[in-house]
Design an enzyme around this catalytic site. Structure first.
Site, PDB file in Angstrom:
ATOM      1  N   SER A 108       0.791  -1.237   0.000  1.00  0.00           N
ATOM      2  CA  SER A 108       0.000   0.000   0.000  1.00  0.00           C
ATOM      3  C   SER A 108       0.822   1.285   0.000  1.00  0.00           C
ATOM      4  O   SER A 108       0.242   2.373  -0.015  1.00  0.00           O
ATOM      5  CB  SER A 108      -0.958   0.010   1.196  1.00  0.00           C
ATOM      6  OG  SER A 108      -2.038  -0.863   0.973  1.00  0.00           O
ATOM      7  N   LYS A 111      -0.126   3.739  -2.599  1.00  0.00           N
ATOM      8  CA  LYS A 111      -1.157   4.766  -2.421  1.00  0.00           C
ATOM      9  C   LYS A 111      -0.570   6.167  -2.254  1.00  0.00           C
ATOM     10  O   LYS A 111      -1.290   7.164  -2.384  1.00  0.00           O
ATOM     11  CB  LYS A 111      -2.038   4.426  -1.225  1.00  0.00           C
ATOM     12  CG  LYS A 111      -2.864   3.149  -1.410  1.00  0.00           C
ATOM     13  CD  LYS A 111      -3.798   2.926  -0.236  1.00  0.00           C
ATOM     14  CE  LYS A 111      -4.703   1.724  -0.444  1.00  0.00           C
ATOM     15  NZ  LYS A 111      -4.108   0.472   0.029  1.00  0.00           N
ATOM     16  N   SER A 164      -6.060   3.258   4.800  1.00  0.00           N
ATOM     17  CA  SER A 164      -5.491   2.508   3.680  1.00  0.00           C
ATOM     18  C   SER A 164      -6.568   1.756   2.895  1.00  0.00           C
ATOM     19  O   SER A 164      -6.407   0.583   2.540  1.00  0.00           O
ATOM     20  CB  SER A 164      -4.415   1.525   4.171  1.00  0.00           C
ATOM     21  OG  SER A 164      -3.583   1.125   3.108  1.00  0.00           O
ATOM     22  N   LYS A 270       2.718   6.648   5.502  1.00  0.00           N
ATOM     23  CA  LYS A 270       1.951   5.556   4.911  1.00  0.00           C
ATOM     24  C   LYS A 270       2.524   4.205   5.323  1.00  0.00           C
ATOM     25  O   LYS A 270       3.731   4.051   5.456  1.00  0.00           O
ATOM     26  CB  LYS A 270       1.955   5.662   3.381  1.00  0.00           C
ATOM     27  CG  LYS A 270       0.973   4.744   2.690  1.00  0.00           C
ATOM     28  CD  LYS A 270      -0.459   5.168   2.959  1.00  0.00           C
ATOM     29  CE  LYS A 270      -1.476   4.098   2.603  1.00  0.00           C
ATOM     30  NZ  LYS A 270      -1.509   2.981   3.570  1.00  0.00           N
TER      31      LYS A 270
END
Length: 322
Positions: A108, A111, A164, A270
């Site tokens: 992720s 992202k 997320s 993140k």
């Protein structure tokens, strides 16, 4: 019979060669670098037209990650992650590095690029129409994203960066480019503009096996993302109350344990996890006027590793104590 056997052997050889090429393109090699400098500005590569990506603002005083310079945390060792990098967010000075150009699946952390493109293409109050494409997206998912609803872009951005949410990533991609395929094309184009030579995307959320990058590229992307006020304002939140266009407001919680634990100075950015990628983290720590970024890839405990890097930066006088 002999002719048929020859055809079978030829087909088998083609399949073997094809598999070797596919494995190579996945990034499982040595991660050897052709250059050691990662730049935020790429002057020899023209920007695409505004109709393609929209305006491309860059932070004042473009920085770079120069891996050829000695790391400032001399003698510091961190063996938990397969690859990682710690750097000064203001000027890109390398504090510590481990296999910084090694290509890895990034889960992720993908992202981060979706967030960057989203703030460049969509205003905070722009309404994104939700399509049925979000229905089959695996967890983590943001509740309430039903086909036909129109949801504010920054509501989706909060789902993307805080909890997320994979379906929020798909919604932003379709809302910003018309399709996931076109969005991925723009992601890879933006990566090229930023000089991210290790990076390749196959989807907007990071579930695909082909999403890959390296610690040096992710450091540059983190610098660029944190220069966006909308991303910086959302990335540091432990939770948010959001309204997905229908029903009641919902509370979404961060996946970042540094934020959950109120770790001093943690302000983003993140997290990521898949089985191939392992646990991944891009952390940003701010104390006083100093900010450092920490990229950790395939680490069993990235939270403990991020704390160790921070303590080493404090001991070296790079960061003030909490």
């Amino acid at each position: 019979m002999a002719g048929r056997l020859s055809i079978i052997v030829a087909v088998a050889l083609v399949l073997v060669v094809g598999a070797a090429v596919a494995a190579s393109s996945f990034g499982g090699g040595s991660g050897a670098a052709t250059a050691t400098v990662k730049r935020l500005n790429v002057p020899d590569l023209p920007d695409p037209p505004q109709s393609d990506l929209g305006p491309l603002p860059d932070p004042a005083g473009a920085a770079e990650i120069d891996l050829s310079q000695p790391s400032e945390l001399a003698g510091f060792d961190l063996t938990g992650p397969s690859a990682g990098l710690a750097f000064d967010l203001a000027d890109g000075r390398v504090l510590w590095q481990r296999n910084a150009m090694l290509e890895r699946p990034i889960a992720s952390l993908t992202k981060m690029m979706t967030a960057l493109l989203a703030v460049e293409r969509l205003g905070p109050d722009d309404r994104v129409k939700i399509t049925h494409a979000v229905d089959g997206v695996p967890p983590s998912r943001m509740a309430g994203l039903k086909a036909g609803r129109r949801v504010k872009a920054d509501v989706l951005l909060k789902g993307l960066l805080i909890s997320s949410s994979n379906n929020a990533a798909v919604a932003l991609a379709i809302g910003g480019a018309g399709s996931q395929g076109e969005w991925v094309r723009l992601m890879n184009r933006r990566a090229k503009l930023l000089g991210l030579s290790c990076t390749h995307y196959v989807d907007p959320h990071g579930l695909g096996l082909g999403d890959r990058s390296c610690a040096a590229d992710l450091a540059v992307l983190a610098m660029r993302a944190m220069a966006e006020p909308r991303i910086a304002a959302i990335a540091h939140k432990r939770y948010a109350r959001v309204w997905p266009g229908g029903g009641k407001k919902q509370t979404i919680l961060t996946t970042n344990h540094l934020l959950r634990d109120h770790y001093p100075g943690a302000i983003g950015l993140k997290t990521g996890y898949t089985v191939p990628a392992g646990f991944c983290l891009v952390a940003v720590i701010e104390r006083g006027s100093k900010r450092i970024g920490i990229v950790l890839l395939h680490d069993k405990d990235p939270w403990a590793s991020a704390r160790r890097v921070t303590r080493a930066a404090v001991q070296a006088g790079i960061l003030p104590a909490a």
